[in-house]
Design an enzyme around this catalytic site. Structure first.
Site, PDB file in Angstrom:
ATOM      1  N   LYS A 159       6.504  -1.910   1.899  1.00 36.10           N
ATOM      2  CA  LYS A 159       5.312  -1.310   2.514  1.00 36.10           C
ATOM      3  C   LYS A 159       4.143  -2.274   2.335  1.00 36.10           C
ATOM      4  O   LYS A 159       3.211  -2.027   1.560  1.00 36.10           O
ATOM      5  CB  LYS A 159       5.023   0.078   1.906  1.00 36.10           C
ATOM      6  CG  LYS A 159       4.130   0.935   2.814  1.00 36.10           C
ATOM      7  CD  LYS A 159       4.205   2.386   2.435  1.00 36.10           C
ATOM      8  CE  LYS A 159       3.212   3.257   3.181  1.00 36.10           C
ATOM      9  NZ  LYS A 159       3.355   3.287   4.620  1.00 36.10           N
ATOM     10  N   HIS A 168      -0.646 -21.386   0.107  1.00 42.81           N
ATOM     11  CA  HIS A 168       0.438 -20.468   0.465  1.00 42.81           C
ATOM     12  C   HIS A 168       1.318 -20.123  -0.733  1.00 42.81           C
ATOM     13  O   HIS A 168       1.744 -18.983  -0.889  1.00 42.81           O
ATOM     14  CB  HIS A 168       1.302 -21.062   1.582  1.00 42.81           C
ATOM     15  CG  HIS A 168       0.615 -21.049   2.909  1.00 42.81           C
ATOM     16  ND1 HIS A 168      -0.467 -21.830   3.196  1.00 42.81           N
ATOM     17  CD2 HIS A 168       0.850 -20.317   4.020  1.00 42.81           C
ATOM     18  CE1 HIS A 168      -0.867 -21.601   4.426  1.00 42.81           C
ATOM     19  NE2 HIS A 168      -0.082 -20.679   4.961  1.00 42.81           N
ATOM     20  N   LEU A 188      10.907   1.111   7.144  1.00 35.95           N
ATOM     21  CA  LEU A 188      10.379   1.562   5.859  1.00 35.95           C
ATOM     22  C   LEU A 188      11.226   2.748   5.377  1.00 35.95           C
ATOM     23  O   LEU A 188      11.543   3.628   6.182  1.00 35.95           O
ATOM     24  CB  LEU A 188       8.927   2.018   6.047  1.00 35.95           C
ATOM     25  CG  LEU A 188       8.216   2.409   4.766  1.00 35.95           C
ATOM     26  CD1 LEU A 188       7.801   1.151   4.009  1.00 35.95           C
ATOM     27  CD2 LEU A 188       7.006   3.272   5.059  1.00 35.95           C
ATOM     28  N   TYR A 214       0.826  -1.200   0.000  1.00 40.63           N
ATOM     29  CA  TYR A 214       0.000   0.000   0.000  1.00 40.63           C
ATOM     30  C   TYR A 214       0.859   1.248   0.000  1.00 40.63           C
ATOM     31  O   TYR A 214       2.065   1.189   0.239  1.00 40.63           O
ATOM     32  CB  TYR A 214      -0.959   0.004   1.198  1.00 40.63           C
ATOM     33  CG  TYR A 214      -0.317   0.355   2.527  1.00 40.63           C
ATOM     34  CD1 TYR A 214       0.484  -0.569   3.200  1.00 40.63           C
ATOM     35  CD2 TYR A 214      -0.503   1.609   3.102  1.00 40.63           C
ATOM     36  CE1 TYR A 214       1.070  -0.242   4.414  1.00 40.63           C
ATOM     37  CE2 TYR A 214       0.080   1.936   4.322  1.00 40.63           C
ATOM     38  CZ  TYR A 214       0.867   1.007   4.973  1.00 40.63           C
ATOM     39  OH  TYR A 214       1.464   1.332   6.166  1.00 40.63           O
ATOM     40  N   ARG A 235       8.205   4.180  -4.633  1.00 35.03           N
ATOM     41  CA  ARG A 235       8.193   3.190  -3.542  1.00 35.03           C
ATOM     42  C   ARG A 235       7.134   2.125  -3.793  1.00 35.03           C
ATOM     43  O   ARG A 235       7.350   0.945  -3.507  1.00 35.03           O
ATOM     44  CB  ARG A 235       7.965   3.881  -2.189  1.00 35.03           C
ATOM     45  CG  ARG A 235       8.116   2.904  -1.020  1.00 35.03           C
ATOM     46  CD  ARG A 235       8.095   3.604   0.332  1.00 35.03           C
ATOM     47  NE  ARG A 235       6.835   4.283   0.564  1.00 35.03           N
ATOM     48  CZ  ARG A 235       6.610   5.100   1.595  1.00 35.03           C
ATOM     49  NH1 ARG A 235       7.572   5.351   2.480  1.00 35.03           N
ATOM     50  NH2 ARG A 235       5.440   5.664   1.747  1.00 35.03           N
ATOM     51  N   ARG A 257      -7.189 -20.671  -1.910  1.00 38.24           N
ATOM     52  CA  ARG A 257      -6.193 -20.493  -0.845  1.00 38.24           C
ATOM     53  C   ARG A 257      -5.100 -21.555  -0.906  1.00 38.24           C
ATOM     54  O   ARG A 257      -5.366 -22.749  -0.794  1.00 38.24           O
ATOM     55  CB  ARG A 257      -6.884 -20.523   0.531  1.00 38.24           C
ATOM     56  CG  ARG A 257      -5.919 -20.139   1.656  1.00 38.24           C
ATOM     57  CD  ARG A 257      -6.603 -20.116   3.011  1.00 38.24           C
ATOM     58  NE  ARG A 257      -5.664 -19.709   4.046  1.00 38.24           N
ATOM     59  CZ  ARG A 257      -4.789 -20.542   4.626  1.00 38.24           C
ATOM     60  NH1 ARG A 257      -4.765 -21.812   4.295  1.00 38.24           N
ATOM     61  NH2 ARG A 257      -3.962 -20.086   5.542  1.00 38.24           N
ATOM     62  N   GLU A 291      11.622   2.130  14.352  1.00 42.95           N
ATOM     63  CA  GLU A 291      10.798   3.231  13.840  1.00 42.95           C
ATOM     64  C   GLU A 291       9.489   3.267  14.620  1.00 42.95           C
ATOM     65  O   GLU A 291       9.250   2.428  15.486  1.00 42.95           O
ATOM     66  CB  GLU A 291      10.557   3.074  12.339  1.00 42.95           C
ATOM     67  CG  GLU A 291       9.817   1.799  11.973  1.00 42.95           C
ATOM     68  CD  GLU A 291       9.622   1.628  10.469  1.00 42.95           C
ATOM     69  OE1 GLU A 291       9.633   2.624   9.733  1.00 42.95           O
ATOM     70  OE2 GLU A 291       9.440   0.474  10.040  1.00 42.95           O
TER      71      GLU A 291
END
Ligand code: PDD
Length: 304
Positions: free
Chosen positions: A149, A102, A207, A33, A52, A100, A182
């Site tokens: 991110k 993995h 990040l 995101y 980014r 589903r 952070e």
């Protein structure tokens, strides 16, 4: 007026916006995101945010869902449809829908793209910068690729929850060696007793913040001594000044750490000077001029 969201090519009423239950973002946090800030209709630091986003997607081998120009145009379209000039745009891109399992499907999926817009009270934010916020330190519970991110934010959520329970606005997470990584959703900074500006060096533990990069260049322009190295929670508690930084917090003074005042418990001179420089950056990028910016410019600034 009802809110509008963007989902996979369509603008839809926010209350009816939905994604598939087998979206891999929903089931595995398999997605990334960005949070961008629009000020007066213009996006702050747009290019580094897009860079980014591309990098996060590339690290996870998810295709960019559309061109940068198209993405930017959707962002503007969403702001317009919501009649918001100053607000945040949340952009989420997940790998897409698959039964589903993995393992990442061999055949590339169609990435799912969601965007939402929300008003941002920039004046209230600016007032908050004058008083500052409290932070608490908590052990960093996250995975080892925090440079992506990703929407896998449970560690950040738990850290922020601990802060909220302690009456603080942010949590600074601390690694196993006792060094601050952070904030739950911001980068962490201190000014040490020698007047040096410290923030953790880039690496998989943090990040690469867009605001971080902007602050580093503003500080360098002003000849401030910058040390990009990890600092300990003890160093933070003994700092002369501290602040936390992000797209939605700008440079936000930290006046209390773990219940103890930082310095004299008020935003310090170097933080105030950087706040002023950052507002000048916001003005240059967006044309927005905050009403009382002269307060910060006239504050006793070591940078003039
Ligand atoms: N968060 N570190 C983390 C863990 C973050 O989530 C963020 C931003 C930052 C600061 O990055 P930037 O300066 O690029 O905003 C650092 C956004 C604002 C969020 O999740 O809401």
């Amino acid at each position: 007026m009802s809110r509008i969201a963007y989902v996979n090519g369509r603008y839809v009423p926010h209350c009816r916006a939905a994604i598939h239950i087998e979206d891999r973002g929903y089931q595995f946090s398999d997605g990334v995101y960005e949070v961008c800030l629009f000020v007066g209709g213009r996006c702050l630091d747009l290019t580094p945010h897009l860079d980014r986003l591309s990098r996060s997607l590339a690290e996870l081998r998810i295709a960019m869902p559309m061109s940068r120009a198209a993405l930017t145009s959707v962002m503007h379209g969403l702001m317009r449809r919501n009649r918001i000039a100053t607000g945040t745009i949340y952009v989420q891109v997940t790998r897409g829908v698959a039964p589903r399992d993995h393992a990442i499907p061999r055949e590339p999926l169609r990435p799912a793209t969601v965007m939402t817009a929300r008003r941002f009270d920039i004046e209230a934010h600016r007032r908050r910068q004058e008083t500052g916020i409290a932070v608490v330190t908590v052990p960093d519970p996250r995975w080892k690729r925090c440079d992506i991110k990703s929407v896998s934010l449970l560690g950040n959520v738990l850290a922020r929850d601990a802060a909220a329970k302690a009456g603080a606005a942010e949590a600074w997470m601390v690694d196993e060696a006792g060094r601050v990584t952070e904030g739950a959703s911001s980068t962490a900074w201190i000014v040490d007793q020698e007047g040096r500006l410290l923030t953790r060096s880039l690496g998989p533990e943090i990040l690469p913040g867009i605001t971080r990069a902007v602050i580093l260049s503003l500080a360098a322009e002003q000849g401030i001594e910058i040390v990009e190295l990890p600092f300990s929670a003890a160093q933070a508690r003994a700092a002369r000044e501290a602040f936390t930084a992000s797209t939605t917090r700008f440079v936000m003074p930290v006046v209390k750490i773990d219940g103890e005042p930082v310095g004299d418990g008020r935003p310090g001179p170097l933080s105030r000077a950087l706040i002023a420089r950052h507002w000048a950056h916001v003005s240059a990028e967006t044309g927005y001029v905050p009403p009382a910016i002269s307060d910060f410019h006239s504050a006793s600034s070591p940078l003039r």
